[in-house]
Design a protein around this motif. Sequence first.
Motif, PDB file in Angstrom:
ATOM      1  N   VAL A  50      23.242  42.540  10.817  1.00 45.56           N
ATOM      2  CA  VAL A  50      23.953  41.201  11.214  1.00 45.56           C
ATOM      3  C   VAL A  50      25.114  41.334  11.937  1.00 45.56           C
ATOM      4  CG1 VAL A  50      25.348  39.416  10.299  1.00 45.56           C
ATOM      5  CG2 VAL A  50      23.118  40.387   8.826  1.00 45.56           C
ATOM      6  N   SER A  51      25.514  42.448  12.118  1.00 45.84           N
ATOM      7  CA  SER A  51      26.869  42.513  13.004  1.00 45.84           C
ATOM      8  C   SER A  51      26.276  42.812  14.462  1.00 45.84           C
ATOM      9  CB  SER A  51      27.569  44.176  12.591  1.00 45.84           C
ATOM     10  OG  SER A  51      28.284  43.823  11.284  1.00 45.84           O
ATOM     11  N   GLY A  52      25.119  43.609  14.528  1.00 51.74           N
ATOM     12  CA  GLY A  52      24.483  43.917  15.871  1.00 51.74           C
ATOM     13  C   GLY A  52      24.109  42.201  16.370  1.00 51.74           C
ATOM     14  N   PHE A  53      23.592  41.497  15.495  1.00 52.31           N
ATOM     15  CA  PHE A  53      23.017  40.211  15.872  1.00 52.31           C
ATOM     16  C   PHE A  53      24.122  39.382  16.450  1.00 52.31           C
ATOM     17  CE2 PHE A  53      22.194  35.868  13.757  1.00 52.31           C
ATOM     18  CZ  PHE A  53      21.271  35.503  14.350  1.00 52.31           C
ATOM     19  N   TRP A  54      25.070  39.451  15.518  1.00 49.85           N
ATOM     20  CA  TRP A  54      26.352  38.709  16.163  1.00 49.85           C
ATOM     21  C   TRP A  54      26.773  38.936  17.369  1.00 49.85           C
ATOM     22  CZ3 TRP A  54      29.444  38.812  10.876  1.00 49.85           C
ATOM     23  CH2 TRP A  54      28.986  37.847  10.085  1.00 49.85           C
ATOM     24  N   ALA A  55      26.973  40.419  17.440  1.00 53.66           N
ATOM     25  CA  ALA A  55      27.294  41.221  18.954  1.00 53.66           C
ATOM     26  C   ALA A  55      26.533  40.797  20.076  1.00 53.66           C
ATOM     27  CB  ALA A  55      27.495  42.502  18.669  1.00 53.66           C
ATOM     28  N   VAL A  56      25.263  40.750  20.025  1.00 49.74           N
ATOM     29  CA  VAL A  56      24.290  40.664  21.199  1.00 49.74           C
ATOM     30  C   VAL A  56      24.622  39.006  21.324  1.00 49.74           C
ATOM     31  CG1 VAL A  56      22.071  40.278  21.807  1.00 49.74           C
ATOM     32  CG2 VAL A  56      22.746  42.335  20.796  1.00 49.74           C
ATOM     33  N   LEU A  57      24.539  38.171  20.533  1.00 47.97           N
ATOM     34  CA  LEU A  57      24.656  37.035  20.710  1.00 47.97           C
ATOM     35  C   LEU A  57      25.897  36.587  21.400  1.00 47.97           C
ATOM     36  CD1 LEU A  57      22.971  35.296  17.582  1.00 47.97           C
ATOM     37  CD2 LEU A  57      22.072  35.149  19.789  1.00 47.97           C
ATOM     38  N   LEU A  58      27.051  36.988  20.974  1.00 46.44           N
ATOM     39  CA  LEU A  58      28.178  36.679  21.657  1.00 46.44           C
ATOM     40  C   LEU A  58      28.193  37.296  23.009  1.00 46.44           C
ATOM     41  CD1 LEU A  58      30.744  35.398  20.304  1.00 46.44           C
ATOM     42  CD2 LEU A  58      31.667  37.591  20.191  1.00 46.44           C
ATOM     43  N   GLY A  59      27.641  38.384  23.306  1.00 47.69           N
ATOM     44  CA  GLY A  59      27.639  38.911  24.747  1.00 47.69           C
ATOM     45  C   GLY A  59      26.783  38.062  25.655  1.00 47.69           C
ATOM     46  N   LEU A  60      25.751  37.019  24.823  1.00 45.96           N
ATOM     47  CA  LEU A  60      25.058  36.294  25.739  1.00 45.96           C
ATOM     48  C   LEU A  60      26.076  34.887  26.245  1.00 45.96           C
ATOM     49  CD1 LEU A  60      21.873  35.547  23.908  1.00 45.96           C
ATOM     50  CD2 LEU A  60      22.049  36.506  26.299  1.00 45.96           C
ATOM     51  N   ILE A  61      27.042  34.643  25.612  1.00 42.76           N
ATOM     52  CA  ILE A  61      27.910  33.679  25.905  1.00 42.76           C
ATOM     53  C   ILE A  61      28.720  33.975  27.159  1.00 42.76           C
ATOM     54  CG2 ILE A  61      29.264  31.757  24.979  1.00 42.76           C
ATOM     55  CD1 ILE A  61      27.967  32.199  22.374  1.00 42.76           C
ATOM     56  N   PRO A  62      28.839  33.201  28.073  1.00 46.33           N
ATOM     57  CA  PRO A  62      29.622  33.703  29.142  1.00 46.33           C
ATOM     58  C   PRO A  62      31.228  33.565  28.682  1.00 46.33           C
ATOM     59  CG  PRO A  62      28.452  31.717  29.958  1.00 46.33           C
ATOM     60  CD  PRO A  62      27.990  32.159  28.291  1.00 46.33           C
ATOM     61  N   LEU A  63      32.196  34.369  29.233  1.00 45.76           N
ATOM     62  CA  LEU A  63      33.279  34.570  28.808  1.00 45.76           C
ATOM     63  C   LEU A  63      34.207  33.260  28.417  1.00 45.76           C
ATOM     64  CD1 LEU A  63      34.806  37.919  29.784  1.00 45.76           C
ATOM     65  CD2 LEU A  63      35.101  36.842  27.685  1.00 45.76           C
ATOM     66  N   PRO A  64      34.125  32.399  29.539  1.00 44.11           N
ATOM     67  CA  PRO A  64      34.692  30.962  29.404  1.00 44.11           C
ATOM     68  C   PRO A  64      34.357  30.232  28.263  1.00 44.11           C
ATOM     69  CG  PRO A  64      33.899  31.486  31.656  1.00 44.11           C
ATOM     70  CD  PRO A  64      33.325  32.607  30.701  1.00 44.11           C
TER      71      PRO A  64
END
Lengths: 183, 183
Positions: free
Chosen positions: B148-162
């Motif tokens: 689940v942590s990995g799931f969140w990490a990858v998805l968050l990385g998909l979202i542009p910083l702004p």
Amino acid sequence: MVDASRMGTGSAPAPTAASPLFLRDSEVRRGVELLYFGYASMIRGADRILDGRGLGRAHHRALYFIARQPGLAVSDLLRLLAITKQSLSRVLADLVREGLVESRVGEQDRRQRRLTLTPAGAALEAELFEALRERVAGAYAQAGQEAVSGFWAVLLGLIPLPDRALVLSLDQASRGRRETAGG
Amino acid sequence: MVDASRMGTGSAPAPTAASPLFLRDSEVRRGVELLYFGYASMIRGADRILDGRGLGRAHHRALYFIARQPGLAVSDLLRLLAITKQSLSRVLADLVREGLVESRVGEQDRRQRRLTLTPAGAALEAELFEALRERVAGAYAQAGQEAVSGFWAVLLGLIPLPDRALVLSLDQASRGRRETAGG
DNA sequence: CAATATAGGTCAACATGGTTGACGCATCTC
DNA sequence: GAGATGCGTCAACCATGTTGACCTATATTG
């Protein structure tokens, strides 16, 4: 059923040994939101490319799966997209008219139409995929191999068992092609 | 640019130390597909509930975010949904007419309309969320905390910083509410 | 206070991509 | 030869998004 009036903003069924912290409502909501915004973010770049060509997401999805599984039948594509044939036929007609997709009569079963990308179609799909790849590979690299495994595991778990085979078959098919081609 | 004619079915830039195995095209495609089917699977149950009420996904999204951030202004909701106000106003009008959402004049800024769920709205949102929760919590439990942590990490990385702040602010807001309420 | 900016609503026309239902033709299977 | 299957097509409709123009109420600022 559940006491609806208490659930709205998310104090979940109390966490117990059987339902640990990471299954609380707030963790579920986080997943829902990340999935929503993550998916939207992933396809944003491709959307811009499509815009410039007067195509839409529906065209992209068709191109994507035809690239992924060249020679698939219309019925296969219908299963993957989970739309009606009337809806698909519009999309497919556009793609054929634009010279991006070709449809040939099946060899064993001549009722089938086998779909492939033309060189122009492959070029566009590659450009679209490049936009996806940029985002996804960036997120993978940032999060690390371990995280990527978790990402896959959770997403696979979201897909009901009966549908899971369909998704995994995409991988199988392309792996088969790579081996045959002598990779 | 990329040699498009070679890319269609995915033999990626050769894996090197700088671009390891899990960043290959086939791993990216797997992510794209799992995201697509995973998201679709997640919302399938909610779709059925909506159908029965003559509502659509657009209504669900609005209900979801109003539940998540009660009292948000129309402009906040517009930012989250990334649609035009004309489009939102139709959805919101439906929800208000059905007695699911209330809109009150803002206290500090009386130009704003603060949106909240009525009891009926909260009940429906809870029912819809329950359908999501079922799927997501199942996938979480199956995959494990680490995944689940990995799931969140990858998805968050998909979202542009702004945009990332916007998504994380949902969590912040609800956390704030929980603390204030004395959790 | 007057000017301007902001939050929100509304009307109208249109695009995209989905649906249902009814039919037709070619081909495969029994 | 009968029936099932794969595919295409016409027509009407629905959900949800878009642009552009314009209005009101309220806040902010020179």
